[in-house]
Design a protein around this motif. Structure first.
Motif, PDB file in Angstrom:
ATOM      1  N   ILE A 132      -8.462  43.408  61.760  1.00  0.00           N
ATOM      2  CA  ILE A 132      -7.090  42.933  61.931  1.00  0.00           C
ATOM      3  C   ILE A 132      -7.090  41.669  62.779  1.00  0.00           C
ATOM      4  O   ILE A 132      -7.717  41.616  63.831  1.00  0.00           O
ATOM      5  CB  ILE A 132      -6.211  44.001  62.606  1.00  0.00           C
ATOM      6  N   LYS A 133      -6.383  40.662  62.303  1.00  0.00           N
ATOM      7  CA  LYS A 133      -6.213  39.431  63.072  1.00  0.00           C
ATOM      8  C   LYS A 133      -4.786  39.399  63.588  1.00  0.00           C
ATOM      9  O   LYS A 133      -3.838  39.486  62.818  1.00  0.00           O
ATOM     10  CB  LYS A 133      -6.497  38.214  62.200  1.00  0.00           C
ATOM     11  N   THR A 134      -4.663  39.279  64.885  1.00  0.00           N
ATOM     12  CA  THR A 134      -3.333  39.211  65.483  1.00  0.00           C
ATOM     13  C   THR A 134      -3.076  37.788  65.952  1.00  0.00           C
ATOM     14  O   THR A 134      -3.987  37.067  66.343  1.00  0.00           O
ATOM     15  CB  THR A 134      -3.208  40.175  66.675  1.00  0.00           C
ATOM     16  N   GLY A 135      -1.828  37.405  65.901  1.00  0.00           N
ATOM     17  CA  GLY A 135      -1.422  36.074  66.324  1.00  0.00           C
ATOM     18  C   GLY A 135      -0.499  36.140  67.521  1.00  0.00           C
ATOM     19  O   GLY A 135      -0.280  37.209  68.098  1.00  0.00           O
ATOM     20  N   PRO A 136       0.066  35.016  67.888  1.00  0.00           N
ATOM     21  CA  PRO A 136       0.959  34.961  69.046  1.00  0.00           C
ATOM     22  C   PRO A 136       2.145  35.932  68.950  1.00  0.00           C
ATOM     23  O   PRO A 136       2.536  36.530  69.936  1.00  0.00           O
ATOM     24  CB  PRO A 136       1.450  33.518  69.064  1.00  0.00           C
ATOM     25  N   TYR A 137       2.693  36.071  67.750  1.00  0.00           N
ATOM     26  CA  TYR A 137       3.837  36.975  67.590  1.00  0.00           C
ATOM     27  C   TYR A 137       3.466  38.398  68.002  1.00  0.00           C
ATOM     28  O   TYR A 137       4.187  39.043  68.761  1.00  0.00           O
ATOM     29  CB  TYR A 137       4.332  36.956  66.144  1.00  0.00           C
ATOM     30  N   GLU A 138       2.341  38.902  67.497  1.00  0.00           N
ATOM     31  CA  GLU A 138       1.932  40.268  67.812  1.00  0.00           C
ATOM     32  C   GLU A 138       1.659  40.433  69.298  1.00  0.00           C
ATOM     33  O   GLU A 138       2.028  41.427  69.907  1.00  0.00           O
ATOM     34  CB  GLU A 138       0.703  40.675  66.997  1.00  0.00           C
ATOM     35  N   TRP A 139       1.008  39.446  69.905  1.00  0.00           N
ATOM     36  CA  TRP A 139       0.706  39.540  71.330  1.00  0.00           C
ATOM     37  C   TRP A 139       1.985  39.563  72.148  1.00  0.00           C
ATOM     38  O   TRP A 139       2.106  40.295  73.117  1.00  0.00           O
ATOM     39  CB  TRP A 139      -0.216  38.404  71.771  1.00  0.00           C
ATOM     40  N   LYS A 140       2.962  38.777  71.765  1.00  0.00           N
ATOM     41  CA  LYS A 140       4.237  38.792  72.483  1.00  0.00           C
ATOM     42  C   LYS A 140       4.942  40.131  72.306  1.00  0.00           C
ATOM     43  O   LYS A 140       5.521  40.669  73.239  1.00  0.00           O
ATOM     44  CB  LYS A 140       5.142  37.665  71.991  1.00  0.00           C
ATOM     45  N   ARG A 141       4.915  40.667  71.091  1.00  0.00           N
ATOM     46  CA  ARG A 141       5.570  41.951  70.828  1.00  0.00           C
ATOM     47  C   ARG A 141       4.857  43.083  71.556  1.00  0.00           C
ATOM     48  O   ARG A 141       5.497  43.996  72.051  1.00  0.00           O
ATOM     49  CB  ARG A 141       5.609  42.251  69.328  1.00  0.00           C
ATOM     50  N   MET A 142       3.520  43.045  71.602  1.00  0.00           N
ATOM     51  CA  MET A 142       2.781  44.106  72.277  1.00  0.00           C
ATOM     52  C   MET A 142       3.006  44.058  73.777  1.00  0.00           C
ATOM     53  O   MET A 142       3.116  45.080  74.439  1.00  0.00           O
ATOM     54  CB  MET A 142       1.290  44.019  71.959  1.00  0.00           C
ATOM     55  N   GLY A 202      -5.501  43.542  55.141  1.00  0.00           N
ATOM     56  CA  GLY A 202      -5.910  42.630  54.092  1.00  0.00           C
ATOM     57  C   GLY A 202      -7.263  42.001  54.387  1.00  0.00           C
ATOM     58  O   GLY A 202      -7.716  41.980  55.537  1.00  0.00           O
ATOM     59  N   ALA A 203      -7.894  41.452  53.364  1.00  0.00           N
ATOM     60  CA  ALA A 203      -9.182  40.780  53.529  1.00  0.00           C
ATOM     61  C   ALA A 203      -9.057  39.576  54.450  1.00  0.00           C
ATOM     62  O   ALA A 203     -10.034  39.183  55.103  1.00  0.00           O
ATOM     63  CB  ALA A 203      -9.726  40.359  52.166  1.00  0.00           C
ATOM     64  N   ASP A 204      -7.846  39.011  54.559  1.00  0.00           N
ATOM     65  CA  ASP A 204      -7.623  37.862  55.432  1.00  0.00           C
ATOM     66  C   ASP A 204      -7.255  38.265  56.857  1.00  0.00           C
ATOM     67  O   ASP A 204      -6.978  37.426  57.697  1.00  0.00           O
ATOM     68  CB  ASP A 204      -6.533  36.957  54.849  1.00  0.00           C
ATOM     69  N   GLY A 205      -7.246  39.566  57.157  1.00  0.00           N
ATOM     70  CA  GLY A 205      -6.936  40.048  58.494  1.00  0.00           C
ATOM     71  C   GLY A 205      -5.483  40.408  58.712  1.00  0.00           C
ATOM     72  O   GLY A 205      -5.125  40.968  59.740  1.00  0.00           O
ATOM     73  N   ALA A 206      -4.614  40.092  57.742  1.00  0.00           N
ATOM     74  CA  ALA A 206      -3.203  40.458  57.857  1.00  0.00           C
ATOM     75  C   ALA A 206      -3.081  41.975  57.760  1.00  0.00           C
ATOM     76  O   ALA A 206      -3.910  42.636  57.135  1.00  0.00           O
ATOM     77  CB  ALA A 206      -2.390  39.802  56.750  1.00  0.00           C
ATOM     78  N   TRP A 207      -2.064  42.524  58.377  1.00  0.00           N
ATOM     79  CA  TRP A 207      -1.879  43.963  58.299  1.00  0.00           C
ATOM     80  C   TRP A 207      -0.419  44.316  58.078  1.00  0.00           C
ATOM     81  O   TRP A 207       0.467  43.518  58.320  1.00  0.00           O
ATOM     82  CB  TRP A 207      -2.424  44.658  59.549  1.00  0.00           C
ATOM     83  N   GLY A 208      -0.227  45.502  57.583  1.00  0.00           N
ATOM     84  CA  GLY A 208       1.108  46.001  57.322  1.00  0.00           C
ATOM     85  C   GLY A 208       1.030  47.497  57.098  1.00  0.00           C
ATOM     86  O   GLY A 208      -0.053  48.085  57.186  1.00  0.00           O
ATOM     87  N   ASP A 209       2.148  48.093  56.825  1.00  0.00           N
ATOM     88  CA  ASP A 209       2.142  49.523  56.559  1.00  0.00           C
ATOM     89  C   ASP A 209       3.290  49.913  55.646  1.00  0.00           C
ATOM     90  O   ASP A 209       4.244  49.160  55.484  1.00  0.00           O
ATOM     91  CB  ASP A 209       2.179  50.338  57.843  1.00  0.00           C
ATOM     92  N   VAL A 210       3.138  51.059  55.045  1.00  0.00           N
ATOM     93  CA  VAL A 210       4.196  51.681  54.256  1.00  0.00           C
ATOM     94  C   VAL A 210       4.229  53.153  54.651  1.00  0.00           C
ATOM     95  O   VAL A 210       3.210  53.713  55.059  1.00  0.00           O
ATOM     96  CB  VAL A 210       3.999  51.525  52.725  1.00  0.00           C
TER      97      VAL A 210
END
Length: 118
Positions: free
Chosen positions: A97-107, A58-66
């Motif tokens: 892509i902007k990642t937050g604490p959740y993504e860093w913990k999951r990675m 997304g333009a706001d850095g959020a990401w997803g997939d289908v």
């Protein structure tokens, strides 16, 4: 006497209609993501027998997939959605892509002491 084979043309036509509907549904999901995140760009990647993954940023850095059942359906979906599609998932695109604490913990997963999913 020559061997002949009857071809059921409705099967191919029915499959085309089904693929068209699936592409339209995926395009709706892509458009919903784009609307929620101020626009979107994407990349289509073949993932084997499972089909193709459409990664959205997304333009706001959020990401997803289908996931689409075939690469062709994935290409049709992004075309219908009208988003910019990148040929490669290169550094410039990935940097959006902007990642937050959740993504860093999951990675980091188990390395940080997170519970494993096994």
């Amino acid at each position: 006497m020559a061997d002949t084979q009857q071809v059921d043309e409705t099967t191919g036509a029915a499959q085309d209609v089904k693929a068209e509907r699936k592409a339209a549904k995926l395009a709706q999901r892509i458009n919903a993501f784009a609307k929620e995140h101020g626009g979107a760009e994407g990349h289509v990647e073949y993932i084997g027998q499972r089909g193709a993954r459409i990664v959205l940023v997304g333009a706001d850095g959020a990401w997803g997939d289908v996931v689409a059942p075939t690469f062709t359906i994935a290409e049709e979906a992004v075309k219908k959605a009208g988003i910019t599609v990148h040929e490669t998932f290169d550094g410039e695109f990935a940097a959006k892509i902007k990642t937050g604490p959740y993504e860093w913990k999951r990675m980091a997963g188990i390395q940080l002491g997170a519970p494993n999913n096994g």
